[in-house]
Enzyme design. Structure first.
Site, PDB file in Angstrom:
ATOM      1  N   GLU A  27       0.855  -1.179   0.000  1.00 34.53           N
ATOM      2  CA  GLU A  27       0.000   0.000   0.000  1.00 34.53           C
ATOM      3  C   GLU A  27       0.894   1.233   0.000  1.00 34.53           C
ATOM      4  O   GLU A  27       1.665   1.441   0.932  1.00 34.53           O
ATOM      5  CB  GLU A  27      -0.891   0.019   1.238  1.00 34.53           C
ATOM      6  CG  GLU A  27      -1.699   1.309   1.381  1.00 34.53           C
ATOM      7  CD  GLU A  27      -2.382   1.417   2.743  1.00 34.53           C
ATOM      8  OE1 GLU A  27      -2.478   2.547   3.242  1.00 34.53           O
ATOM      9  OE2 GLU A  27      -2.807   0.387   3.301  1.00 34.53           O
ATOM     10  N   HIS A  71       2.649   0.413   8.482  1.00 40.47           N
ATOM     11  CA  HIS A  71       2.131  -0.640   9.345  1.00 40.47           C
ATOM     12  C   HIS A  71       1.991  -1.945   8.581  1.00 40.47           C
ATOM     13  O   HIS A  71       2.003  -1.970   7.359  1.00 40.47           O
ATOM     14  CB  HIS A  71       0.777  -0.229   9.924  1.00 40.47           C
ATOM     15  CG  HIS A  71      -0.256   0.069   8.881  1.00 40.47           C
ATOM     16  ND1 HIS A  71      -0.561   1.346   8.470  1.00 40.47           N
ATOM     17  CD2 HIS A  71      -1.062  -0.756   8.152  1.00 40.47           C
ATOM     18  CE1 HIS A  71      -1.506   1.296   7.544  1.00 40.47           C
ATOM     19  NE2 HIS A  71      -1.823   0.042   7.325  1.00 40.47           N
ATOM     20  N   GLU A  99      -2.064  -2.891  12.068  1.00 44.53           N
ATOM     21  CA  GLU A  99      -3.482  -2.576  11.893  1.00 44.53           C
ATOM     22  C   GLU A  99      -4.270  -3.873  11.914  1.00 44.53           C
ATOM     23  O   GLU A  99      -3.931  -4.832  11.227  1.00 44.53           O
ATOM     24  CB  GLU A  99      -3.687  -1.859  10.551  1.00 44.53           C
ATOM     25  CG  GLU A  99      -5.116  -1.508  10.249  1.00 44.53           C
ATOM     26  CD  GLU A  99      -5.266  -0.809   8.911  1.00 44.53           C
ATOM     27  OE1 GLU A  99      -6.296  -0.137   8.725  1.00 44.53           O
ATOM     28  OE2 GLU A  99      -4.378  -0.931   8.038  1.00 44.53           O
TER      29      GLU A  99
END
Length: 146
Positions: free
Chosen positions: A62, A80, A123
């Site tokens: 991401e 994360h 997360e």
């Protein structure tokens, strides 16, 4: 539990796509522009993962681009790790019972953040639709950074 993605912050979308997509050969599989949050998320996956995977359940990178300029230092450009769980409340309770600080509680029944013993932000996302908000999570404040 399913491994979802690793997030890194970027400062230039074009330069980053040239590197990750054009040079490294990753494929863009999803893009989200969030006007309210003022950020763009670009999800990339390796071609062989896409060939062998089942769509949503392939590991992704991401790229997070914040529209307002920010200088990243101290590793802040790495964001994360992300995992999806069957029941976010039960999962967070298990971690909390073991002494793990829930830095961002799952107030929305959908997302929480914790840190590893080495300070890596993780997360936790609810599988499927968010659960109905419930206590003690709904009114629990953030703790530290995540």
């Amino acid at each position: 539990m399913h491994y979802l993605h690793t997030m890194v912050r970027i400062t230039d979308i074009d330069a980053s796509l040239r590197f990750y997509r054009d040079l490294m050969g990753l494929k863009e599989v999803r893009r989200i522009d969030n006007d309210k949050g003022r950020f763009t998320l670009i999800f990339l996956a390796a071609p062989k993962d896409l060939e062998n995977g089942d769509g949503e359940h392939v590991p992704k990178l991401e790229l997070t681009y914040n529209w307002d300029p920010e200088e990243y230092d101290g590793g802040r450009n790495f964001g994360h790790l992300a995992y999806r769980v069957e029941n976010i409340y039960d999962f967070c309770q298990k971690l909390s019972d073991a002494g793990v600080v829930i830095n961002r509680p799952p107030r929305d029944g959908n997302m929480a953040f914790v840190r590893s013993p080495d300070g890596i932000s993780i997360e936790i996302l609810q599988e499927g639709d968010p659960l109905e908000p419930k206590e003690p999570w709904a009114s629990m404040p953030n703790t530290g950074s995540w």
